[in-house]
Design an enzyme around this catalytic site. Structure first.
Site, PDB file in Angstrom:
ATOM      1  N   HIS A 187       0.835  -1.207   0.000  1.00  0.00           N
ATOM      2  CA  HIS A 187       0.000   0.000   0.000  1.00  0.00           C
ATOM      3  C   HIS A 187       0.865   1.250   0.000  1.00  0.00           C
ATOM      4  CE1 HIS A 187      -3.298  -2.738   1.156  1.00  0.00           C
ATOM      5  NE2 HIS A 187      -4.085  -1.804   0.643  1.00  0.00           N
ATOM      6  N   LYS A 226      -0.557   4.902   4.479  1.00  0.00           N
ATOM      7  CA  LYS A 226      -1.446   3.963   5.177  1.00  0.00           C
ATOM      8  C   LYS A 226      -0.965   3.753   6.610  1.00  0.00           C
ATOM      9  CE  LYS A 226      -3.830  -0.448   4.746  1.00  0.00           C
ATOM     10  NZ  LYS A 226      -5.116   0.144   5.128  1.00  0.00           N
TER      11      LYS A 226
HETATM   12  P1  NAD Z   1      -7.843   9.274   4.982  1.00  0.00           P
HETATM   13  O1  NAD Z   1      -6.845   9.436   6.090  1.00  0.00           O
HETATM   14  O2  NAD Z   1      -7.568   9.912   3.660  1.00  0.00           O
HETATM   15  O3  NAD Z   1      -9.294   9.790   5.463  1.00  0.00           O
HETATM   16  C1  NAD Z   1      -9.816   9.556   6.728  1.00  0.00           C
HETATM   17  C2  NAD Z   1     -10.695  10.749   7.071  1.00  0.00           C
HETATM   18  O4  NAD Z   1     -11.372  10.462   8.293  1.00  0.00           O
HETATM   19  C3  NAD Z   1      -9.903  12.041   7.291  1.00  0.00           C
HETATM   20  O5  NAD Z   1     -10.475  13.096   6.562  1.00  0.00           O
HETATM   21  C4  NAD Z   1     -10.000  12.262   8.794  1.00  0.00           C
HETATM   22  O6  NAD Z   1      -9.993  13.645   9.151  1.00  0.00           O
HETATM   23  C5  NAD Z   1     -11.364  11.629   9.072  1.00  0.00           C
HETATM   24  N1  NAD Z   1     -11.568  11.322  10.486  1.00  0.00           N
HETATM   25  C6  NAD Z   1     -10.679  11.051  11.452  1.00  0.00           C
HETATM   26  N2  NAD Z   1     -11.275  10.875  12.628  1.00  0.00           N
HETATM   27  C7  NAD Z   1     -12.601  11.059  12.416  1.00  0.00           C
HETATM   28  C8  NAD Z   1     -13.752  11.029  13.252  1.00  0.00           C
HETATM   29  N3  NAD Z   1     -13.629  10.763  14.562  1.00  0.00           N
HETATM   30  N4  NAD Z   1     -14.944  11.258  12.703  1.00  0.00           N
HETATM   31  C9  NAD Z   1     -15.079  11.532  11.379  1.00  0.00           C
HETATM   32  N5  NAD Z   1     -14.035  11.593  10.519  1.00  0.00           N
HETATM   33  C10 NAD Z   1     -12.803  11.349  11.043  1.00  0.00           C
HETATM   34  O7  NAD Z   1      -8.031   7.703   4.834  1.00  0.00           O
HETATM   35  P2  NAD Z   1      -8.683   6.907   3.605  1.00  0.00           P
HETATM   36  O8  NAD Z   1      -7.617   6.437   2.682  1.00  0.00           O
HETATM   37  O9  NAD Z   1      -9.843   7.661   3.055  1.00  0.00           O
HETATM   38  O10 NAD Z   1      -9.192   5.598   4.365  1.00  0.00           O
HETATM   39  C11 NAD Z   1     -10.126   5.690   5.412  1.00  0.00           C
HETATM   40  C12 NAD Z   1     -10.297   4.301   6.035  1.00  0.00           C
HETATM   41  O11 NAD Z   1     -10.857   3.415   5.054  1.00  0.00           O
HETATM   42  C13 NAD Z   1      -8.988   3.648   6.492  1.00  0.00           C
HETATM   43  O12 NAD Z   1      -9.251   2.872   7.644  1.00  0.00           O
HETATM   44  C14 NAD Z   1      -8.619   2.749   5.316  1.00  0.00           C
HETATM   45  O13 NAD Z   1      -7.796   1.664   5.686  1.00  0.00           O
HETATM   46  C15 NAD Z   1      -9.993   2.293   4.887  1.00  0.00           C
HETATM   47  N6  NAD Z   1     -10.129   1.846   3.487  1.00  0.00           N
HETATM   48  C16 NAD Z   1     -10.994   0.830   3.280  1.00  0.00           C
HETATM   49  C17 NAD Z   1     -11.244   0.393   1.988  1.00  0.00           C
HETATM   50  C18 NAD Z   1     -12.266  -0.684   1.783  1.00  0.00           C
HETATM   51  O14 NAD Z   1     -12.558  -1.043   0.623  1.00  0.00           O
HETATM   52  N7  NAD Z   1     -12.862  -1.193   2.864  1.00  0.00           N
HETATM   53  C19 NAD Z   1     -10.586   0.984   0.894  1.00  0.00           C
HETATM   54  C20 NAD Z   1      -9.705   2.034   1.154  1.00  0.00           C
HETATM   55  C21 NAD Z   1      -9.486   2.470   2.456  1.00  0.00           C
END
Ligand code: NAD
Length: 246
Positions: free
Chosen positions: A134, A138
Site C-alpha cells: 500500500h 497507510k
Molecule cells: P484518509 O486518512 O484519507 O481519510 C480519513 C478521514 O477520516 C480524514 O479526513 C480524517 O480527518 C477523518 N476522520 C478522522 N477521525 C474522524 C472522526 N472521529 N470522525 C469523522 N471523521 C474522522 O483515509 P482513507 O484512505 O480515506 O481511508 C479511510 C479508512 O478506510 C482507512 O481505515 C482505510 O484503511 C480504509 N479503506 C478501506 C477500503 C475498503 O474497501 N474497505 C478501501 C480504502 C481504504
C-alpha cells in the site's frame, strides 16, 4: 428516489472518491462529516450511514446508527479486537455490511482463496503466504484485506493467530508446517495490491489482485449501501452483497 447517505470521513481519500461518484450510483451524500463534526445532528434525515474514517471513530458511530435504526456500511479498517466485537454485537439490531475491501475483484480473490485453500490444505505440502502493498500514508498493517485473507487461510487450516508469522526477521528458524506468512510493504502511491501465494515443492501458485484506482472501493461501498437498506439486521460481507459464497 436518491439514497441519502451520512458519510463519515468525508474529507479523506475514500470520502472524496465516494462523493465524486455518488450521483452516478443514484445516491446523495446528504450529510458529509469529518473529524469534529456531530453525526447526531444529521443522522435522522439519512437512509444509511457509511464509515470511511478512523478506526477509533467507528464504534460510537455504529452505536448512534443503532439508536436511530439506520443501516450501516463500514469500510474503515484496523479496529482492535474489543471494538470489532462490540461493533459486531450491534449488527443484531441493524443491518451492517462490513468489508475490509469493497472491490469486486478482491471479493473474487477471497472466493478463489477459499477454493484454493480447500485443495491446498495442511496435508498438501503447500505453504501459504500473504503479501500486501500500500501507499506510504497507510496507517495500519496488515491491511483489512490481508487480515481477511489470513482469516480464510486460518479457517481452512484450523490455525490461530499464533500460527501467523508477520514479517520474519532475525533467526525465526525453519518454516513450521502450520505457519502462515504475512508481509506488509509500504511506499509511494500504491493503491493496494494483495497476493496469496501457495508455495509447494517444485511449483507455486499465486493469486493476485492489483487496484489502480480507489474508485473501485467507492463504487462497491455505494453498491453495498443500496443493498443493505433492504436487508434484515445482521452482519454481512461484500461477498454477500455480490452473491459470492464458497
Ligand atoms: P484518509 O486518512 O484519507 O481519510 C480519513 C478521514 O477520516 C480524514 O479526513 C480524517 O480527518 C477523518 N476522520 C478522522 N477521525 C474522524 C472522526 N472521529 N470522525 C469523522 N471523521 C474522522 O483515509 P482513507 O484512505 O480515506 O481511508 C479511510 C479508512 O478506510 C482507512 O481505515 C482505510 O484503511 C480504509 N479503506 C478501506 C477500503 C475498503 O474497501 N474497505 C478501501 C480504502 C481504504
Amino acid at each position: 428516489m436518491s439514497l441519502k447517505i451520512l458519510l463519515s470521513g468525508a474529507k479523506g481519500r475514500m470520502g472524496s472518491a465516494i462523493q465524486s461518484i455518488s450521483s452516478d450510483h443514484g445516491c446523495t451524500v446528504s450529510y458529509p462529516i469529518d473529524l469534529g463534526d456531530k453525526p447526531e445532528d444529521g443522522i435522522e434525515h439519512c437512509d444509511v450511514v457509511i464509515d470511511f474514517s478512523l478506526r477509533d471513530a467507528t464504534l460510537s458511530l455504529a452505536q448512534l446508527a443503532k439508536e436511530h435504526n439506520k443501516p450501516m456500511v463500514i469500510g474503515t479498517t484496523g479496529h482492535s479486537k474489543e471494538d470489532r466485537h462490540a461493533i459486531e454485537q450491534l449488527s443484531h439490531f441493524i443491518p451492517m455490511v462490513w468489508a475490509g475491501n469493497f472491490s469486486t475483484g478482491v471479493n473474487l480473490l477471497f472466493f478463489l482463496t477459499q477454493q484454493a485453500a480447500k485443495v491446498l490444505d495442511l496435508n498438501s505440502g503447500f505453504d501459504p503466504e500473504v503479501i500486501e502493498m500500500h501507499h506510504r500514508l497507510k496507517k495500519d498493517a496488515p491491511s483489512g484485506t490481508a487480515d481477511r485473507l489470513l482469516e480464510i487461510l486460518k479457517e481452512s487450516r484450523n490455525a490461530s493467530d499464533k500460527d501467523v508469522s508477520h514479517g520474519r526477521e532475525g533467526m525465526p528458524g525453519e518454516r513450521k508446517v502450520n505457519e502462515i506468512g504475512s508481509h506488509a510493504l509500504r511506499g509511494g502511491d500504491i493503491v493496494g495490491e494483495h497476493t496469496v501465494m501457495f508455495a509447494g515443492m517444485g511449483e507455486r501458485i499465486e493469486l493476485t489482485h492489483r487496484a489502480t484506482d480507489r474508485v473501485i472501493f467507492a463504487a462497491g461501498a455505494l453498491k453495498a449501501a443500496k443493498w443493505v437498506v433492504n436487508q434484515p439486521a445482521n452482519l454481512y460481507s461484500m461477498q454477500d452483497v455480490l452473491g459470492l459464497t464458497a
